[in-house]
Design an enzyme around this catalytic site. Structure first.
Site, short mmCIF file in Angstrom:
data_model
loop_
_atom_site.label_atom_id
_atom_site.label_comp_id
_atom_site.label_asym_id
_atom_site.label_seq_id
_atom_site.Cartn_x
_atom_site.Cartn_y
_atom_site.Cartn_z
N ALA A 64 0.81 -1.22 0.00
CA ALA A 64 0.00 0.00 0.00
C ALA A 64 0.84 1.27 0.00
O ALA A 64 0.29 2.37 -0.02
CB ALA A 64 -0.93 0.00 1.21
N TYR A 65 2.18 1.12 0.01
CA TYR A 65 3.06 2.28 -0.01
C TYR A 65 3.48 2.65 -1.43
O TYR A 65 4.59 3.13 -1.66
CB TYR A 65 4.31 2.03 0.84
CG TYR A 65 4.07 1.88 2.32
CD1 TYR A 65 2.81 2.09 2.88
CD2 TYR A 65 5.11 1.55 3.18
CE1 TYR A 65 2.59 1.95 4.24
CE2 TYR A 65 4.90 1.41 4.55
CZ TYR A 65 3.65 1.61 5.08
OH TYR A 65 3.43 1.47 6.43
N GLY A 66 2.60 2.45 -2.38
CA GLY A 66 2.89 2.85 -3.75
C GLY A 66 4.04 2.08 -4.34
O GLY A 66 4.01 0.85 -4.42
#
Length: 286
Positions: A64-66
């Site tokens: 979810a941290y790109g």
């Protein structure tokens, strides 16, 4: 040099401060005080080198941290053995290139958990993951008791894909149960958020590692230092000197013997150096 502690019941030794990397790959839909641009590869190399030279070996990332996992995979590919890599399963973030915003969705199924771990290993260019945490959507108890994610992570550990597992929890009840079920619990703990403190003591009873997140309140600690000031006045009296809120937050975090490591994130090299020294000072090592 940053000291190290054993990660709960495992044979993994981690630095008592870890580097969070959400800002390495994502700048949308976050709760930081100010917007920021994603850093260059050169900046990230300097940050990782600074952390490594100060004895930090724990780096924390997530799908979810790109682009964080992909960037770390490239940056750490020649020194993988020097780092303990923690990533997550459960949360997926979809960025919108037009609106500048994005949204998350969550999947704790066995199929998605396995696919997520496989994908993280590809992105991070590694054939194993040191630590995998469940990225909670806030429904900790439901995740831990009504989805197959814990069982799937246990299987992946037995199969040698991961060395340890846990949850990045959001509730006191979830953290307390996770202390019994997991190798590691990651929880929020800072002068303005103490609700989950009982999890630290419970984890110590079960030899479960405790990782702290939001130690600096996602950067807001400098904008609202009242909890730190209150703690200082309780100790020194009404004439307490104006505190350094960051030092106060580190002092608060490391005062609890049950804390294994505190995770901080920054893309500013000067801030990282200063925070490393303050973390050492809080542990009476500087």
């Amino acid at each position: 040099m940053m000291p190290r502690k054993r990660l709960g019941r495992t044979d993994i030794d981690i630095s008592t401060l870890g580097l969070g990397t959400v800002k390495f790959g994502r700048n949308q839909s976050l709760k930081y005080p100010a917007p920021f641009e994603l850093p260059s590869d050169e900046t990230l190399r300097d940050l990782l080198a600074c952390a490594r030279d100060m004895g930090v070996n724990l780096v924390d990332t997530a799908p979810a941290y790109g682009y964080s996992e992909e960037r770390l995979g490239e940056l750490l590919r020649k020194e993988r053995k020097n780092w303990v890599i923690s990533t997550k399963v459960g949360e997926e973030f979809e960025a919108d290139k037009f609106s500048g915003e994005g949204k998350s969705y969550f999947d704790y199924s066995a199929k998605h958990t396995r696919l997520s771990v496989e994908r993280s290993m590809r992105r991070l260019r590694t054939d194993y993951l040191d630590l995998v945490l469940i990225h909670s959507d806030g429904n900790d108890m439901e995740i831990l008791t009504q989805t197959p994610v814990i069982h799937t992570l246990q299987q992946l550990k037995q199969e040698g894909w991961i060395r340890a597992f846990g949850i990045s929890s959001k509730t006191l009840e979830g953290g307390m149960l996770a202390a019994e079920l997991c190798d590691t619990v990651m929880l929020t703990y800072n002068p303005g958020h103490t609700e989950e403190e009982p999890v630290i003591a419970k984890s110590a009873q079960h030899d479960t590692a405790v990782l702290l997140k939001k130690v600096l309140a996602s950067g807001h600690i400098c904008h609202d230092a009242s909890p730190v000031q209150g703690a200082a006045q309780a100790f020194h009296g009404a004439n307490a000197p104006e505190p350094d809120p960051i030092q106060g937050a580190f002092d608060f975090a490391y005062a609890h013997a049950g804390v294994t490591s505190a995770i901080i994130g920054t893309v500013n090299l000067q801030h990282l150096r200063a925070n490393l020294m303050k973390a050492l000072r809080a542990q009476n090592l500087a």
